[in-house]
Design a protein around this motif. Structure first.
Motif, PDB file in Angstrom:
ATOM      1  N   LEU A  54       1.052  -1.197  -0.004  1.00 55.12           N
ATOM      2  CA  LEU A  54      -0.189  -0.389  -0.085  1.00 55.12           C
ATOM      3  C   LEU A  54       0.752   1.386   0.084  1.00 55.12           C
ATOM      4  CD1 LEU A  54      -2.834   0.727  -0.180  1.00 55.12           C
ATOM      5  CD2 LEU A  54      -3.668   0.715   2.067  1.00 55.12           C
ATOM      6  N   CYS A  55       1.582   1.404   0.981  1.00 41.78           N
ATOM      7  CA  CYS A  55       2.357   2.691   1.285  1.00 41.78           C
ATOM      8  C   CYS A  55       3.786   3.036  -0.231  1.00 41.78           C
ATOM      9  CB  CYS A  55       3.415   2.785   2.275  1.00 41.78           C
ATOM     10  SG  CYS A  55       2.150   2.909   3.447  1.00 41.78           S
ATOM     11  N   PRO A  56       4.101   1.765  -0.949  1.00 45.61           N
ATOM     12  CA  PRO A  56       5.000   1.899  -2.187  1.00 45.61           C
ATOM     13  C   PRO A  56       3.938   2.558  -2.891  1.00 45.61           C
ATOM     14  CG  PRO A  56       5.931   0.062  -0.749  1.00 45.61           C
ATOM     15  CD  PRO A  56       4.587   0.801  -0.142  1.00 45.61           C
ATOM     16  N   LEU A  57       3.257   2.133  -3.407  1.00 47.60           N
ATOM     17  CA  LEU A  57       1.703   2.203  -4.233  1.00 47.60           C
ATOM     18  C   LEU A  57       1.571   3.985  -3.842  1.00 47.60           C
ATOM     19  CD1 LEU A  57       0.450   0.563  -6.295  1.00 47.60           C
ATOM     20  CD2 LEU A  57      -1.600   0.401  -4.577  1.00 47.60           C
ATOM     21  N   LEU A  58       1.302   4.493  -2.459  1.00 48.44           N
ATOM     22  CA  LEU A  58       0.851   6.187  -2.626  1.00 48.44           C
ATOM     23  C   LEU A  58       1.822   6.650  -3.318  1.00 48.44           C
ATOM     24  CD1 LEU A  58      -1.368   7.155  -1.536  1.00 48.44           C
ATOM     25  CD2 LEU A  58      -0.327   7.429   1.071  1.00 48.44           C
ATOM     26  N   ASP A  59       2.811   5.971  -2.829  1.00 47.85           N
ATOM     27  CA  ASP A  59       4.145   6.596  -3.110  1.00 47.85           C
ATOM     28  C   ASP A  59       4.221   6.948  -5.262  1.00 47.85           C
ATOM     29  OD1 ASP A  59       5.362   7.506  -0.843  1.00 47.85           O
ATOM     30  OD2 ASP A  59       6.773   5.586  -0.824  1.00 47.85           O
ATOM     31  N   THR A  60       4.217   5.816  -5.468  1.00 47.54           N
ATOM     32  CA  THR A  60       3.934   5.732  -6.754  1.00 47.54           C
ATOM     33  C   THR A  60       2.953   7.418  -7.432  1.00 47.54           C
ATOM     34  OG1 THR A  60       4.399   4.052  -7.109  1.00 47.54           O
ATOM     35  CG2 THR A  60       3.598   4.570  -9.193  1.00 47.54           C
ATOM     36  N   LEU A  61       1.971   6.369  -6.440  1.00 44.91           N
ATOM     37  CA  LEU A  61       0.624   7.336  -7.168  1.00 44.91           C
ATOM     38  C   LEU A  61       0.962   9.214  -7.343  1.00 44.91           C
ATOM     39  CD1 LEU A  61      -2.629   7.703  -7.433  1.00 44.91           C
ATOM     40  CD2 LEU A  61      -2.606   8.041  -5.259  1.00 44.91           C
ATOM     41  N   PHE A  62       1.872   8.938  -6.180  1.00 42.73           N
ATOM     42  CA  PHE A  62       1.990  11.409  -6.021  1.00 42.73           C
ATOM     43  C   PHE A  62       2.644  11.250  -7.063  1.00 42.73           C
ATOM     44  CE2 PHE A  62       0.251  10.533  -1.016  1.00 42.73           C
ATOM     45  CZ  PHE A  62      -0.523  11.683  -1.458  1.00 42.73           C
ATOM     46  N   GLN A  63       3.836  10.600  -7.284  1.00 45.03           N
ATOM     47  CA  GLN A  63       5.111  10.451  -8.447  1.00 45.03           C
ATOM     48  C   GLN A  63       4.105  11.301  -9.733  1.00 45.03           C
ATOM     49  OE1 GLN A  63       8.382   7.858  -8.201  1.00 45.03           O
ATOM     50  NE2 GLN A  63       8.651   8.245  -5.517  1.00 45.03           N
ATOM     51  N   ALA A  64       3.649  10.056  -9.866  1.00 43.47           N
ATOM     52  CA  ALA A  64       2.703   9.935 -11.443  1.00 43.47           C
ATOM     53  C   ALA A  64       1.700  11.307 -11.841  1.00 43.47           C
ATOM     54  CB  ALA A  64       1.878   8.333 -11.302  1.00 43.47           C
ATOM     55  N   THR A  65       1.703  11.897 -10.547  1.00 45.87           N
ATOM     56  CA  THR A  65       0.643  12.771 -10.252  1.00 45.87           C
ATOM     57  C   THR A  65       1.812  14.637 -10.068  1.00 45.87           C
ATOM     58  OG1 THR A  65      -0.410  12.508  -8.420  1.00 45.87           O
ATOM     59  CG2 THR A  65      -1.423  11.332  -9.931  1.00 45.87           C
ATOM     60  N   ASN A  66       2.580  14.200  -9.587  1.00 45.75           N
ATOM     61  CA  ASN A  66       3.383  15.114  -9.672  1.00 45.75           C
ATOM     62  C   ASN A  66       2.642  15.907  -8.008  1.00 45.75           C
ATOM     63  OD1 ASN A  66       5.320  17.151  -8.812  1.00 45.75           O
ATOM     64  ND2 ASN A  66       4.751  18.320 -11.518  1.00 45.75           N
ATOM     65  N   THR A  67       2.212  15.073  -7.334  1.00 47.43           N
ATOM     66  CA  THR A  67       1.435  15.762  -6.374  1.00 47.43           C
ATOM     67  C   THR A  67       1.879  15.283  -5.031  1.00 47.43           C
ATOM     68  OG1 THR A  67      -0.198  13.836  -6.012  1.00 47.43           O
ATOM     69  CG2 THR A  67      -1.215  15.656  -7.260  1.00 47.43           C
ATOM     70  N   THR A  68       1.718  16.242  -3.890  1.00 47.88           N
ATOM     71  CA  THR A  68       2.210  15.595  -2.319  1.00 47.88           C
ATOM     72  C   THR A  68       1.214  15.078  -2.006  1.00 47.88           C
ATOM     73  OG1 THR A  68       2.832  17.324  -1.574  1.00 47.88           O
ATOM     74  CG2 THR A  68       4.344  17.715  -2.898  1.00 47.88           C
ATOM     75  N   MET A  69       1.639  14.706  -0.788  1.00 50.04           N
ATOM     76  CA  MET A  69       0.560  13.968   0.458  1.00 50.04           C
ATOM     77  C   MET A  69      -0.187  15.725   0.766  1.00 50.04           C
ATOM     78  SD  MET A  69       1.337  11.657   3.344  1.00 50.04           S
ATOM     79  CE  MET A  69       3.097  11.111   3.015  1.00 50.04           C
ATOM     80  N   GLN A  70       0.639  16.355   1.026  1.00 47.74           N
ATOM     81  CA  GLN A  70       0.797  18.196   0.838  1.00 47.74           C
ATOM     82  C   GLN A  70      -0.425  18.650   0.467  1.00 47.74           C
ATOM     83  OE1 GLN A  70       3.763  17.023   1.885  1.00 47.74           O
ATOM     84  NE2 GLN A  70       2.797  16.988   4.520  1.00 47.74           N
ATOM     85  N   ASP A  71      -1.208  18.037  -0.455  1.00 51.53           N
ATOM     86  CA  ASP A  71      -1.760  18.475  -2.037  1.00 51.53           C
ATOM     87  C   ASP A  71      -3.400  18.153  -1.057  1.00 51.53           C
ATOM     88  OD1 ASP A  71      -0.071  19.681  -3.303  1.00 51.53           O
ATOM     89  OD2 ASP A  71       0.599  18.558  -4.275  1.00 51.53           O
ATOM     90  N   LEU A  72      -3.621  17.173  -0.840  1.00 51.12           N
ATOM     91  CA  LEU A  72      -4.544  16.564  -0.519  1.00 51.12           C
ATOM     92  C   LEU A  72      -5.231  17.207   0.858  1.00 51.12           C
ATOM     93  CD1 LEU A  72      -3.774  12.536   0.271  1.00 51.12           C
ATOM     94  CD2 LEU A  72      -4.314  13.769  -1.509  1.00 51.12           C
ATOM     95  N   GLN A  73      -6.942  16.895  -0.289  1.00 50.07           N
ATOM     96  CA  GLN A  73      -8.019  17.969   0.801  1.00 50.07           C
ATOM     97  C   GLN A  73      -8.980  16.940   1.397  1.00 50.07           C
ATOM     98  OE1 GLN A  73      -8.711  20.149  -2.694  1.00 50.07           O
ATOM     99  NE2 GLN A  73      -7.938  21.880  -1.402  1.00 50.07           N
ATOM    100  N   GLY A  74      -9.063  15.272   1.220  1.00 53.14           N
ATOM    101  CA  GLY A  74     -10.133  14.564   1.695  1.00 53.14           C
ATOM    102  C   GLY A  74      -9.705  13.639   1.809  1.00 53.14           C
ATOM    103  N   ILE A  75      -9.467  12.293   2.029  1.00 55.33           N
ATOM    104  CA  ILE A  75      -9.793  10.838   2.924  1.00 55.33           C
ATOM    105  C   ILE A  75     -10.646   9.867   2.609  1.00 55.33           C
ATOM    106  CG2 ILE A  75      -7.905   9.581   4.061  1.00 55.33           C
ATOM    107  CD1 ILE A  75      -6.086  11.222   2.885  1.00 55.33           C
ATOM    108  N   ALA A  76     -10.599   8.749   1.868  1.00 61.22           N
ATOM    109  CA  ALA A  76     -11.806   8.678   1.483  1.00 61.22           C
ATOM    110  C   ALA A  76     -11.447   6.749   1.874  1.00 61.22           C
ATOM    111  CB  ALA A  76     -12.629   8.883   0.226  1.00 61.22           C
ATOM    112  N   VAL A  77     -11.957   6.130   2.746  1.00 58.59           N
ATOM    113  CA  VAL A  77     -11.054   4.722   2.926  1.00 58.59           C
ATOM    114  C   VAL A  77     -12.726   4.456   2.351  1.00 58.59           C
ATOM    115  CG1 VAL A  77     -11.510   5.282   5.699  1.00 58.59           C
ATOM    116  CG2 VAL A  77     -10.045   3.347   4.367  1.00 58.59           C
ATOM    117  N   ALA A  78     -12.579   2.781   1.882  1.00 59.07           N
ATOM    118  CA  ALA A  78     -13.774   1.858   2.172  1.00 59.07           C
ATOM    119  C   ALA A  78     -13.563   1.199   3.403  1.00 59.07           C
ATOM    120  CB  ALA A  78     -12.939   0.801   0.793  1.00 59.07           C
ATOM    121  N   ARG A  79     -14.616   0.827   3.733  1.00 57.02           N
ATOM    122  CA  ARG A  79     -14.799   1.221   5.217  1.00 57.02           C
ATOM    123  C   ARG A  79     -15.761  -0.559   5.943  1.00 57.02           C
ATOM    124  NH1 ARG A  79     -19.422   3.733   8.935  1.00 57.02           N
ATOM    125  NH2 ARG A  79     -18.438   2.314  10.427  1.00 57.02           N
TER     126      ARG A  79
END
Ligand code: KG4
Ligand code: ZN
Length: 362
Positions: A54-79
């Motif tokens: 999961l964490c490596p996947l997230l890193d790849t997502l940020f790199q691929a979209t040129n975004t960082t965690m600090q750009d996020l405005q909301g977190i949604a998770v399947a509960r």
């Protein structure tokens, strides 16, 4: 709003970024190969694999979209619903991120996310009739709006996808078998008398697929030549010409029986719900070519819009979680850090915290 979606309810680890109803990027790491050797998902292995990727996947997502965690405005998770251990991995990550970034968190109902997923590609006109056909669920919903769903009917035993997977196992096809049965049966005339369409002699909107699975098991039991030598997923795709015609006939007949059973209950619901404007078909089995063709025909006959997600949005993904989560957050619905993961079999509570709603540009 830039919303991160996290999906770990079964055997796909997935993350996605959605911004203002549009998908920026999604990544899915499937565990199908890991579980194939066991013929089904092993919960303990699934949780560990989510934790690993999961964490490596997230890193790849940020790199691929040129975004960082600090750009996020909301977190949604399947509960939920899903495998508890698997859900906890995604929920732990979501809570940690929301806590450290001080941004809102929302736990998303995985089933509602499936039904909303096609909204990423097209406009869903409400009220809609929603048919959710996945590996764990077969349900009919009245979707009154993007945030209001009424359950009309459900399977009393096996889900449609589960029946596909169990029949595939009987034939010695790899797990998950739905797509293989679909492919092997397509273009072949079904024998519509081979299997009885199950649980139709009633007036309700519920389903039952376990009897159909038993009927296939009995048929295969008396025709052992239908059990093909075990093939890998790649071999089924590459060697489908070598698969015995009777196996293909069985697959075509099974595809037809499931699709026609779904058709009858959907038509029954549409006759009762005159106000419905669209028919949404979602979940892994919505990728089935026979189901798609039959539902398109039903919608045409009832003069409602057919809404079919692209195949990558039918099976489990995080784009649908991010999209459904953004809708909830923008409606002012969120969760505190005490939000619980809900295992399969328990209803998902509508225990949102209500705030003013936040429309933020990204
Ligand atoms: O929605 P999904 O990815 O996971 C759950 O939430 O359960 O659905 C997975 C199910 C599996 O049972 C798989 O065999 C089935 O969807 N499936 C299909 C097809 N593609 C996936 N069933 C029939 N035809 C397909 N083309
Ligand atoms: Zn699902």
């Amino acid at each position: 709003m830039l919303c991160l979606g996290i999906e770990t309810s079964c055997d796909e680890s997935a993350v996605a970024l959605v911004c203002d109803g549009r998908l920026k990027k999604e990544l899915v790491s499937s565990q199908a190969d890991l579980h194939e050797v066991f013929g089904g998902v092993v919960p303990e292995l699934a949780s560990r694999e989510h934790l690993r990727v999961l964490c490596p996947l997230l890193d790849t997502l940020f790199q691929a979209t040129n975004t960082t965690m600090q750009d996020l405005q909301g977190i949604a998770v399947a509960r939920g619903p899903g495998l508890l251990g698997s859900l906890l991995v995604g929920m732990g990550l979501a809570k940690g991120l929301a806590l450290s970034l001080e941004i809102p968190l929302v736990g998303v109902n995985h089933l509602e996310a499936h039904l909303l997923a096609p909204g990423l590609e097209t406009t869903i006109f409400f009220p809609a009739l929603g048919l959710l056909v996945s590996g764990g669920h077969t349900q009919l919903y009245l979707m009154e709006s993007k945030t209001s769903f009424q359950l009309l009917g459900r399977t009393l035993d096996d889900a449609a996808g589960e029946a596909f997977d169990k029949v595939a196992k009987l034939l010695n096809l790899p797990y998950p078998g739905g797509a293989h049965i679909d492919r092997l049966g397509s273009g072949i005339d079904p024998d519509t008398a081979l299997f009885t369409r199950p649980y139709l002699d009633n007036q309700n909107l519920d389903f039952s697929f376990s009897g159909l699975k038993t009927a296939v098991a009995n048929h295969v039991g008396s025709h052992p030549e239908l059990r093909i030598a075990h093939l890998s997923a790649q071999e089924v795709v590459e060697n489908s010409a070598a698969v015995h015609p009777d196996v293909k006939k069985l697959c075509a007949s099974f595809n037809w029986t499931v699709a026609d059973t779904l058709r009858i209950k959907v038509e029954r619901a549409l006759k009762r719900l005159k106000q419905v404007r669209s028919l949404v078909v979602a979940g892994g089995v919505a990728a089935n070519s026979r189901v798609r063709a039959v539902m398109t025909e039903v919608a045409r006959n009832f003069h409602v819009e057919i809404v079919l997600p692209s195949p990558h949005l039918c099976t489990d993904n995080a784009a649908m979680v991010a999209y459904a989560g953004e809708i909830l957050l923008e409606a002012g619905l969120s969760h505190g850090f005490d939000v619980e993961a809900i295992p399969r079999g328990r209803a998902i509570p509508r225990d949102y915290l209500q705030t003013g709603g936040s429309l933020q540009e990204c």
